[in-house]
Write a protein that holds these residues in place. Structure first.
Motif, PDB file in Angstrom:
ATOM      1  N   ALA A  46       0.840  -1.194   0.000  1.00  0.00           N
ATOM      2  CA  ALA A  46       0.000   0.000   0.000  1.00  0.00           C
ATOM      3  C   ALA A  46       0.876   1.245   0.000  1.00  0.00           C
ATOM      4  O   ALA A  46       2.015   1.233   0.485  1.00  0.00           O
ATOM      5  CB  ALA A  46      -0.899   0.001   1.232  1.00  0.00           C
ATOM      6  N   LEU A  47       0.357   2.316  -0.555  1.00  0.00           N
ATOM      7  CA  LEU A  47       1.087   3.573  -0.568  1.00  0.00           C
ATOM      8  C   LEU A  47       1.216   4.116   0.855  1.00  0.00           C
ATOM      9  O   LEU A  47       0.292   3.961   1.666  1.00  0.00           O
ATOM     10  CB  LEU A  47       0.369   4.595  -1.444  1.00  0.00           C
ATOM     11  CG  LEU A  47       0.339   4.283  -2.937  1.00  0.00           C
ATOM     12  CD1 LEU A  47      -0.569   5.274  -3.659  1.00  0.00           C
ATOM     13  CD2 LEU A  47       1.723   4.317  -3.527  1.00  0.00           C
ATOM     14  N   ASP A  51      -4.492   4.122   4.635  1.00  0.00           N
ATOM     15  CA  ASP A  51      -4.887   3.048   5.522  1.00  0.00           C
ATOM     16  C   ASP A  51      -5.926   2.206   4.804  1.00  0.00           C
ATOM     17  O   ASP A  51      -7.017   2.677   4.488  1.00  0.00           O
ATOM     18  CB  ASP A  51      -5.456   3.635   6.822  1.00  0.00           C
ATOM     19  CG  ASP A  51      -5.763   2.560   7.840  1.00  0.00           C
ATOM     20  OD1 ASP A  51      -5.209   1.452   7.713  1.00  0.00           O
ATOM     21  OD2 ASP A  51      -6.544   2.852   8.762  1.00  0.00           O
ATOM     22  N   ASP A  52      -5.617   0.939   4.515  1.00  0.00           N
ATOM     23  CA  ASP A  52      -6.545   0.093   3.772  1.00  0.00           C
ATOM     24  C   ASP A  52      -7.362  -0.816   4.682  1.00  0.00           C
ATOM     25  O   ASP A  52      -8.031  -1.728   4.192  1.00  0.00           O
ATOM     26  CB  ASP A  52      -5.810  -0.710   2.710  1.00  0.00           C
ATOM     27  CG  ASP A  52      -4.742  -1.629   3.292  1.00  0.00           C
ATOM     28  OD1 ASP A  52      -4.401  -1.474   4.455  1.00  0.00           O
ATOM     29  OD2 ASP A  52      -4.276  -2.514   2.544  1.00  0.00           O
ATOM     30  N   THR A  53      -7.372  -0.589   5.995  1.00  0.00           N
ATOM     31  CA  THR A  53      -8.206  -1.371   6.903  1.00  0.00           C
ATOM     32  C   THR A  53      -9.585  -0.744   7.000  1.00  0.00           C
ATOM     33  O   THR A  53      -9.718   0.482   6.987  1.00  0.00           O
ATOM     34  CB  THR A  53      -7.568  -1.457   8.316  1.00  0.00           C
ATOM     35  OG1 THR A  53      -7.376  -0.134   8.819  1.00  0.00           O
ATOM     36  CG2 THR A  53      -6.250  -2.189   8.276  1.00  0.00           C
ATOM     37  N   PRO A  54     -10.638  -1.546   7.093  1.00  0.00           N
ATOM     38  CA  PRO A  54     -12.000  -0.986   7.141  1.00  0.00           C
ATOM     39  C   PRO A  54     -12.351  -0.345   8.446  1.00  0.00           C
ATOM     40  O   PRO A  54     -11.885  -0.413   9.441  1.00  0.00           O
ATOM     41  CB  PRO A  54     -12.903  -2.190   6.903  1.00  0.00           C
ATOM     42  CG  PRO A  54     -12.059  -3.409   6.958  1.00  0.00           C
ATOM     43  CD  PRO A  54     -10.629  -2.971   6.967  1.00  0.00           C
TER      44      PRO A  54
END
Length: 54
Positions: A46-47, A51-54
């Motif tokens: 991920a960049l 934050d890619d967590t839901p």
């Protein structure tokens, strides 16, 4: 008019234009590789700052 490679009579307009029958033309100019079959998924990190967590 005859095929320049094998000497058979040419019947199609495209064959007469190129001077090669379809079989001989396919021998001299094979189709290119199918690049669609080479595609694959790429795993990437991920960049930073996202934050890619839901």
């Amino acid at each position: 008019m005859c095929c320049r490679l094998c000497g058979r009579p040419l019947t199609g307009a495209d064959s007469r234009r190129t001077g090669l029958g379809p079989t001989c033309d396919a021998k001299l100019h094979p189709p290119g590789p199918d690049i669609r079959s080479r595609r694959h998924e790429v795993v990437q990190d991920a960049l930073p700052g996202i934050d890619d967590t839901p």
